[in-house]
Design an enzyme around this catalytic site. Structure first.
Site, PDB file in Angstrom:
ATOM      1  N   ARG A  34      77.671  -0.058  73.163  1.00  0.00           N
ATOM      2  CA  ARG A  34      78.361   0.751  74.163  1.00  0.00           C
ATOM      3  C   ARG A  34      78.483  -0.054  75.443  1.00  0.00           C
ATOM      4  O   ARG A  34      77.746  -1.021  75.662  1.00  0.00           O
ATOM      5  CB  ARG A  34      77.612   2.057  74.441  1.00  0.00           C
ATOM      6  CG  ARG A  34      76.191   1.880  74.936  1.00  0.00           C
ATOM      7  CD  ARG A  34      75.578   3.182  75.388  1.00  0.00           C
ATOM      8  NE  ARG A  34      76.235   3.682  76.592  1.00  0.00           N
ATOM      9  CZ  ARG A  34      75.946   4.865  77.149  1.00  0.00           C
ATOM     10  NH1 ARG A  34      75.041   5.647  76.580  1.00  0.00           N
ATOM     11  NH2 ARG A  34      76.554   5.257  78.245  1.00  0.00           N
TER      12      ARG A  34
ATOM     13  N   SER B 275      80.581  -5.274  80.122  1.00  0.00           N
ATOM     14  CA  SER B 275      80.742  -6.606  79.534  1.00  0.00           C
ATOM     15  C   SER B 275      79.417  -7.337  79.362  1.00  0.00           C
ATOM     16  O   SER B 275      79.380  -8.565  79.296  1.00  0.00           O
ATOM     17  CB  SER B 275      81.699  -7.467  80.380  1.00  0.00           C
ATOM     18  OG  SER B 275      82.951  -6.828  80.514  1.00  0.00           O
ATOM     19  N   ARG B 276      78.346  -6.588  79.299  1.00  0.00           N
ATOM     20  CA  ARG B 276      77.000  -7.142  79.127  1.00  0.00           C
ATOM     21  C   ARG B 276      76.550  -8.013  80.302  1.00  0.00           C
ATOM     22  O   ARG B 276      75.590  -8.776  80.186  1.00  0.00           O
ATOM     23  CB  ARG B 276      76.889  -7.952  77.815  1.00  0.00           C
ATOM     24  CG  ARG B 276      76.988  -7.093  76.556  1.00  0.00           C
ATOM     25  CD  ARG B 276      75.853  -6.086  76.503  1.00  0.00           C
ATOM     26  NE  ARG B 276      75.793  -5.331  75.271  1.00  0.00           N
ATOM     27  CZ  ARG B 276      76.334  -4.123  75.113  1.00  0.00           C
ATOM     28  NH1 ARG B 276      76.999  -3.569  76.117  1.00  0.00           N
ATOM     29  NH2 ARG B 276      76.213  -3.468  73.985  1.00  0.00           N
ATOM     30  N   LEU B 277      77.227  -7.900  81.438  1.00  0.00           N
ATOM     31  CA  LEU B 277      76.787  -8.616  82.641  1.00  0.00           C
ATOM     32  C   LEU B 277      75.835  -7.711  83.415  1.00  0.00           C
ATOM     33  O   LEU B 277      76.096  -7.288  84.542  1.00  0.00           O
ATOM     34  CB  LEU B 277      77.998  -9.028  83.490  1.00  0.00           C
ATOM     35  CG  LEU B 277      78.967  -9.991  82.813  1.00  0.00           C
ATOM     36  CD1 LEU B 277      80.132 -10.324  83.739  1.00  0.00           C
ATOM     37  CD2 LEU B 277      78.239 -11.275  82.392  1.00  0.00           C
ATOM     38  N   HIS B 278      74.714  -7.406  82.789  1.00  0.00           N
ATOM     39  CA  HIS B 278      73.762  -6.438  83.330  1.00  0.00           C
ATOM     40  C   HIS B 278      73.112  -6.954  84.613  1.00  0.00           C
ATOM     41  O   HIS B 278      72.998  -8.166  84.836  1.00  0.00           O
ATOM     42  CB  HIS B 278      72.683  -6.137  82.296  1.00  0.00           C
ATOM     43  CG  HIS B 278      73.219  -5.767  80.960  1.00  0.00           C
ATOM     44  ND1 HIS B 278      74.122  -4.745  80.775  1.00  0.00           N
ATOM     45  CD2 HIS B 278      72.984  -6.295  79.715  1.00  0.00           C
ATOM     46  CE1 HIS B 278      74.414  -4.632  79.482  1.00  0.00           C
ATOM     47  NE2 HIS B 278      73.744  -5.563  78.831  1.00  0.00           N
TER      48      HIS B 278
END
Length: 215
Positions: free
Chosen positions: A11, A192-195
């Protein structure tokens, strides 16, 4: 579920951001803010945390326990001293705890050293527990092999009768621990998984260094 379906489980995250310029300089205060928000969001058992311990030679184990207190000294929980985690803590006091509040897209990781709480503190907390929980601590030889559940149920019945009108004493093998942190990381999910990852590293008794980590 097949492997392809499992690999496609993902997600995107978009609820909030985490900035090193806006978080509290004290990680305990930042934890307090996030924990309060988890409680206010009515998450299921927001104080549930994964506790990881290891043997003296580094073999790890992990399980869910409940946070029962926190302050500038550390994070507290209670258990049987003779359980697997209790024995591991005795031989290797290094440990880690992790909170995951999925509905808020947040995670907190804490690493440090684990110590026993005083007998007086453990005694006071034990007397606040529900009676059945007190009896459960007496009944269960935690982490030991038993022949069947009926052993526990029979012992519970015996103790319920024995302590029907009595104060239940805290067993000597049960009590509290405090994990004194030396690292606390706050993770906020991002698109975009750039947490966002902000980590605090303890410099001395009162000083923390705060930095951003790549996701």
């Amino acid at each position: 579920m097949n492997q392809e379906d499992l690999q496609n489980l993902r997600r995107d995250y978009s609820l909030a951001q985490l900035s090193e310029t806006t978080v509290n300089n004290n990680p305990i205060k930042q934890f307090e803010l996030w924990f309060h928000e988890a409680v206010e969001a009515e998450l299921y058992e927001p104080n549930a945390m994964t506790l990881a311990t290891a043997t003296r030679d580094g073999v790890p184990s992990a399980r869910i326990v409940l946070l029962k207190g926190y302050d500038n000294y550390g994070f507290t929980f209670y258990t049987n001293y003779l359980s697997r985690k209790g024995k591991e803590i005795t031989k290797n006091p290094l440990g880690a705890i992790t909170f995951f509040w999925g509905e808020l897209e947040r995670q907190v990781r804490i690493e440090g050293t684990i110590e026993k709480l005083s007998k007086e503190v453990s005694d006071r907390y034990f007397q606040t527990r529900p009676k059945n929980s007190q009896l459960g601590a007496l009944v269960s030889p935690q982490s030991q092999e038993i022949a069947g559940r009926e052993i526990l149920e029979n012992k519970m019945n015996e103790l319920e009768a024995e302590y029907a009108d009595k104060t239940i004493p805290k067993p000597s093998y049960w009590g509290g621990y405090i994990l004194k942190p030396r690292m606390i990381e706050f993770w906020q999910g991002q698109s975009s998984r750039l947490h966002d990852r902000i980590v605090y590293k303890k410099i001395d008794n009162t000083t923390w260094k705060k930095v951003r980590l790549a996701p």
